[in-house]
Write a protein that holds these residues in place. Sequence first.
Motif, PDB file in Angstrom:
ATOM      1  N   UNK A 269      -4.640 -37.270  46.040  1.00  0.00           N
ATOM      2  CA  UNK A 269      -3.807 -36.340  45.286  1.00  0.00           C
ATOM      3  C   UNK A 269      -3.869 -34.946  45.890  1.00  0.00           C
ATOM      4  N   UNK A 270      -5.082 -34.510  46.294  1.00  0.00           N
ATOM      5  CA  UNK A 270      -5.224 -33.189  46.905  1.00  0.00           C
ATOM      6  C   UNK A 270      -4.448 -33.112  48.211  1.00  0.00           C
ATOM      7  N   UNK A 271      -4.501 -34.164  49.025  1.00  0.00           N
ATOM      8  CA  UNK A 271      -3.772 -34.175  50.293  1.00  0.00           C
ATOM      9  C   UNK A 271      -2.271 -34.114  50.068  1.00  0.00           C
ATOM     10  N   UNK A 272      -1.808 -34.674  48.945  1.00  0.00           N
ATOM     11  CA  UNK A 272      -0.377 -34.671  48.632  1.00  0.00           C
ATOM     12  C   UNK A 272       0.055 -33.396  47.920  1.00  0.00           C
ATOM     13  N   UNK A 273      -0.870 -32.484  47.694  1.00  0.00           N
ATOM     14  CA  UNK A 273      -0.538 -31.243  47.021  1.00  0.00           C
ATOM     15  C   UNK A 273      -0.411 -31.379  45.527  1.00  0.00           C
ATOM     16  N   UNK A 274      -1.046 -32.381  44.950  1.00  0.00           N
ATOM     17  CA  UNK A 274      -1.015 -32.598  43.504  1.00  0.00           C
ATOM     18  C   UNK A 274      -2.373 -32.183  42.932  1.00  0.00           C
ATOM     19  N   UNK A 275      -2.344 -31.286  41.970  1.00  0.00           N
ATOM     20  CA  UNK A 275      -3.587 -30.873  41.326  1.00  0.00           C
ATOM     21  C   UNK A 275      -4.164 -32.045  40.544  1.00  0.00           C
ATOM     22  N   UNK A 276      -5.411 -32.359  40.801  1.00  0.00           N
ATOM     23  CA  UNK A 276      -6.032 -33.531  40.179  1.00  0.00           C
ATOM     24  C   UNK A 276      -7.120 -33.113  39.210  1.00  0.00           C
ATOM     25  N   UNK A 277      -7.134 -33.743  38.063  1.00  0.00           N
ATOM     26  CA  UNK A 277      -8.202 -33.568  37.087  1.00  0.00           C
ATOM     27  C   UNK A 277      -8.774 -34.940  36.790  1.00  0.00           C
ATOM     28  N   UNK A 278     -10.015 -35.155  37.169  1.00  0.00           N
ATOM     29  CA  UNK A 278     -10.640 -36.463  37.009  1.00  0.00           C
ATOM     30  C   UNK A 278     -11.798 -36.348  36.037  1.00  0.00           C
ATOM     31  N   UNK A 279     -11.735 -37.129  34.984  1.00  0.00           N
ATOM     32  CA  UNK A 279     -12.791 -37.153  33.981  1.00  0.00           C
ATOM     33  C   UNK A 279     -13.237 -38.598  33.801  1.00  0.00           C
ATOM     34  N   UNK A 280     -14.465 -38.884  34.180  1.00  0.00           N
ATOM     35  CA  UNK A 280     -14.955 -40.261  34.118  1.00  0.00           C
ATOM     36  C   UNK A 280     -16.357 -40.293  33.556  1.00  0.00           C
ATOM     37  N   UNK A 281     -16.553 -41.127  32.555  1.00  0.00           N
ATOM     38  CA  UNK A 281     -17.878 -41.344  31.986  1.00  0.00           C
ATOM     39  C   UNK A 281     -18.457 -42.603  32.607  1.00  0.00           C
ATOM     40  N   UNK A 282     -19.728 -42.565  32.951  1.00  0.00           N
ATOM     41  CA  UNK A 282     -20.360 -43.727  33.565  1.00  0.00           C
ATOM     42  C   UNK A 282     -20.538 -44.828  32.541  1.00  0.00           C
TER      43      UNK A 282
END
Length: 382
Positions: A269-282
Amino acid sequence: MNTASESSGKTKTGASDRDAPETVEPPLRRHWSIVFLVYLPFYFIPWLYRRPGELEVVASLAGLVVFLGLFASVHLRKGPPVLWQVLAVFAVGMALSPFKSSWSVYTIYAMAYGARLAPRRLALRAMIGMELVVLAVGVVFLRDAWPIWGAGLLFGAITGFATLMQADIERKNEALAIAHEEVRALASTAERERISRDLHDLLGHTLTLVAVKAELAARLVSRDPAAAEREMQAVAATAREALSEVRTAVVGMKGASLALELDKARQALAAAGVEASVSALTTDGNPGQEAVLAMALREGVTNVIRHAGAARCDISLSPSASELVLTIADNGQGGRLVEGSGLKGMRVRLAAIGGTLDVKSDKAGTRLVATAPLRAQGEGVS
């Protein structure tokens, strides 16, 4: 006598003789069918103890010629016997019954052939009918020759019903072989479809990432050659990784890492110029379930980069008491959604493990929610 009709053709249970598919007998079996004539000399044994009359000799030889013609027509036929052949063989025996030779050998042949008729219901009716005729003729006309017609009645029933059971076993074996072939064909089809889905998701994501990084390198090459070189090195690394993943897909996608895919999604997403927000619980979910979600994440992110035209993408992974929930939401153009092979493959994978897929797309963007149970289907609670 049970083997007198062994080389007759076989058909599926319940199919009529006219409609049933005929199976070609192996040439060797047809060649050796002549050994079934070994029972024929029993007809002439009584002549060793008495002198037959001229009429009996002529009738017996004529009956023999007719029988041999019928025998050839039955055993050279590619399918099972037909009713007229069975009744003709039976008629030869009955026509010779006034003589005191062992005419019942022909009716026994007829019973063996009758057991091979298709459908099975016709075979039973023909056999019972022939037995009743032999019984009636014996009671009315041949009381003084009871050993001959009694032997014909008894051995005809034994031979006929033994052959009928043999034919039943052959039909069941044939049906079982057909079922095995169908299972193998279905398994082959399912495996091809799985490989197709996996390759679609793997290559779609990877080639999209390669294209994005290559375009970025092209833009950087004039003003920042070092950064462009790094991007091209990343393209080469991605291509090598894709080759490894394709090999994995061919043998089965079992170990896709959800944590690794989250990291790759952020990079893509960063390479494509899209702001990414990733939220993951283990979570300590089932590896197989997480692998399916990893593939869903890869396909979802690929679609955002390719089609959404989004500036932002939010990814969240949250476990509940019984399932993992993956959400991918973008602020792209949205609108009417037409599912392609990627989303269809994702839905198939999730359904196979008891999960679900929900996709909504409107003017605010697209939201994809994939769920997978924490335990595999059929896994008990410890």
